[in-house]
Design a protein around this motif. Sequence first.
Motif, PDB file in Angstrom:
ATOM      1  N   PRO A   8      70.641  54.844  71.934  1.00  0.00           N
ATOM      2  CA  PRO A   8      69.991  53.695  71.657  1.00  0.00           C
ATOM      3  C   PRO A   8      68.638  54.017  70.560  1.00  0.00           C
ATOM      4  N   ALA A   9      68.435  52.817  70.044  1.00  0.00           N
ATOM      5  CA  ALA A   9      67.387  53.197  68.690  1.00  0.00           C
ATOM      6  C   ALA A   9      65.951  53.577  69.470  1.00  0.00           C
ATOM      7  N   LEU A  10      65.172  54.470  68.559  1.00  0.00           N
ATOM      8  CA  LEU A  10      63.840  54.811  69.052  1.00  0.00           C
ATOM      9  C   LEU A  10      62.868  54.060  68.152  1.00  0.00           C
ATOM     10  N   LEU A  11      61.467  53.872  68.538  1.00  0.00           N
ATOM     11  CA  LEU A  11      60.922  53.242  67.663  1.00  0.00           C
ATOM     12  C   LEU A  11      60.305  54.162  66.298  1.00  0.00           C
ATOM     13  N   SER A  12      60.791  55.412  66.805  1.00  0.00           N
ATOM     14  CA  SER A  12      60.551  56.503  65.475  1.00  0.00           C
ATOM     15  C   SER A  12      61.744  56.229  64.562  1.00  0.00           C
ATOM     16  N   ASP A  13      62.717  55.374  64.587  1.00  0.00           N
ATOM     17  CA  ASP A  13      63.768  55.282  63.634  1.00  0.00           C
ATOM     18  C   ASP A  13      63.477  54.278  62.634  1.00  0.00           C
ATOM     19  N   ASP A  14      62.450  53.763  63.048  1.00  0.00           N
ATOM     20  CA  ASP A  14      62.105  52.431  62.240  1.00  0.00           C
ATOM     21  C   ASP A  14      62.162  52.887  60.563  1.00  0.00           C
ATOM     22  N   PRO A  15      61.531  53.935  60.004  1.00  0.00           N
ATOM     23  CA  PRO A  15      61.666  54.146  58.666  1.00  0.00           C
ATOM     24  C   PRO A  15      63.134  54.317  57.952  1.00  0.00           C
ATOM     25  N   ALA A  16      63.892  55.306  58.902  1.00  0.00           N
ATOM     26  CA  ALA A  16      65.110  55.512  58.720  1.00  0.00           C
ATOM     27  C   ALA A  16      66.017  54.362  58.339  1.00  0.00           C
ATOM     28  N   LEU A  17      66.031  53.725  59.644  1.00  0.00           N
ATOM     29  CA  LEU A  17      66.593  52.207  59.406  1.00  0.00           C
ATOM     30  C   LEU A  17      66.131  51.247  58.490  1.00  0.00           C
ATOM     31  N   ALA A  18      64.861  51.292  58.199  1.00  0.00           N
ATOM     32  CA  ALA A  18      64.464  50.354  57.260  1.00  0.00           C
ATOM     33  C   ALA A  18      65.255  50.969  55.745  1.00  0.00           C
ATOM     34  N   ARG A  19      65.116  52.244  55.513  1.00  0.00           N
ATOM     35  CA  ARG A  19      65.746  52.632  54.421  1.00  0.00           C
ATOM     36  C   ARG A  19      67.275  52.493  54.419  1.00  0.00           C
ATOM     37  N   LEU A  20      68.070  52.564  55.602  1.00  0.00           N
ATOM     38  CA  LEU A  20      69.401  52.259  55.477  1.00  0.00           C
ATOM     39  C   LEU A  20      69.703  50.755  55.139  1.00  0.00           C
ATOM     40  N   SER A  43      61.149  44.115  64.432  1.00  0.00           N
ATOM     41  CA  SER A  43      60.082  43.204  64.413  1.00  0.00           C
ATOM     42  C   SER A  43      59.781  42.617  65.870  1.00  0.00           C
ATOM     43  N   GLU A  44      58.994  41.505  65.955  1.00  0.00           N
ATOM     44  CA  GLU A  44      58.716  41.238  67.406  1.00  0.00           C
ATOM     45  C   GLU A  44      60.011  40.627  68.053  1.00  0.00           C
ATOM     46  N   ARG A  45      60.952  40.129  67.170  1.00  0.00           N
ATOM     47  CA  ARG A  45      62.114  39.365  67.491  1.00  0.00           C
ATOM     48  C   ARG A  45      63.120  40.460  68.009  1.00  0.00           C
ATOM     49  N   PHE A  46      63.253  41.473  67.197  1.00  0.00           N
ATOM     50  CA  PHE A  46      64.339  42.346  67.474  1.00  0.00           C
ATOM     51  C   PHE A  46      63.712  43.793  67.322  1.00  0.00           C
ATOM     52  N   GLY A  47      63.336  44.339  68.316  1.00  0.00           N
ATOM     53  CA  GLY A  47      62.823  45.551  68.650  1.00  0.00           C
ATOM     54  C   GLY A  47      63.895  46.871  68.881  1.00  0.00           C
ATOM     55  N   PRO A  48      63.341  47.968  68.849  1.00  0.00           N
ATOM     56  CA  PRO A  48      64.486  49.259  69.088  1.00  0.00           C
ATOM     57  C   PRO A  48      65.392  48.933  70.157  1.00  0.00           C
ATOM     58  N   ASP A  49      64.726  48.006  71.434  1.00  0.00           N
ATOM     59  CA  ASP A  49      65.362  47.729  72.591  1.00  0.00           C
ATOM     60  C   ASP A  49      67.001  47.123  72.478  1.00  0.00           C
ATOM     61  N   VAL A  50      67.158  46.557  71.091  1.00  0.00           N
ATOM     62  CA  VAL A  50      68.349  45.593  70.932  1.00  0.00           C
ATOM     63  C   VAL A  50      69.261  46.529  70.065  1.00  0.00           C
ATOM     64  N   TYR A  51      68.692  47.653  69.581  1.00  0.00           N
ATOM     65  CA  TYR A  51      69.631  48.459  68.681  1.00  0.00           C
ATOM     66  C   TYR A  51      70.385  49.744  69.195  1.00  0.00           C
ATOM     67  N   LEU A  52      71.477  49.919  68.615  1.00  0.00           N
ATOM     68  CA  LEU A  52      72.166  51.062  68.740  1.00  0.00           C
ATOM     69  C   LEU A  52      72.166  51.957  67.473  1.00  0.00           C
ATOM     70  N   VAL A  53      72.267  53.247  67.487  1.00  0.00           N
ATOM     71  CA  VAL A  53      72.044  54.070  66.273  1.00  0.00           C
ATOM     72  C   VAL A  53      73.351  54.986  66.247  1.00  0.00           C
TER      73      VAL A  53
END
Length: 161
Positions: A8-20, A43-53
């Motif tokens: 599962p994605a973590l909030l701390s993944d945000d910078p790496a996922l934005a770069r990707l 985003s408010e609509r799609f937070g870390p809870d909906v992503y897999l990394v």
Amino acid sequence: MSDIRVRPALLSDDPALARLERATWSTLHAVRPPLEEHEDFFSERFGPDVYLVAEAEGRIAGFVGVVPSTPLASNAHVRRLQGLAVDTWARGRGVGLELVVAAVEAARRQGARRVTLRVLGHNTPARRLYEAAGFTVEGVLPGEFLLDGAYVDDVFMGRAV
């Protein structure tokens, strides 16, 4: 690549996922503009809870979102794959398929009976990947998007879970 791990994605993944997201953005698969340099991935609509990394070789190799198809109770049994991306260095190593298989399993755990997705008609590599994961074409909107001066089909695919 045997060391692929999907989590599962973590909030701390945000910078790496934005770069990707910015690095892999292309009209081959995207209909909206790329993220600006200052924009967050989540985003408010799609937070870390909906992503897999997917991680491989000790770093993030890709991601996929698993979201409700609509907010309707009558459609609560359907999930949609949203925003699959695999970093250039990890392509052709099974990362995309691992992500899609994990996303279908996540949808099943959420109680889904079906999983759907939309893919651009000219994105042959993605369409082959989805077919390898059991998805079939369920509909096509011809010329739905104008990208780089060409009209591109929007292809709907789905499968049971």
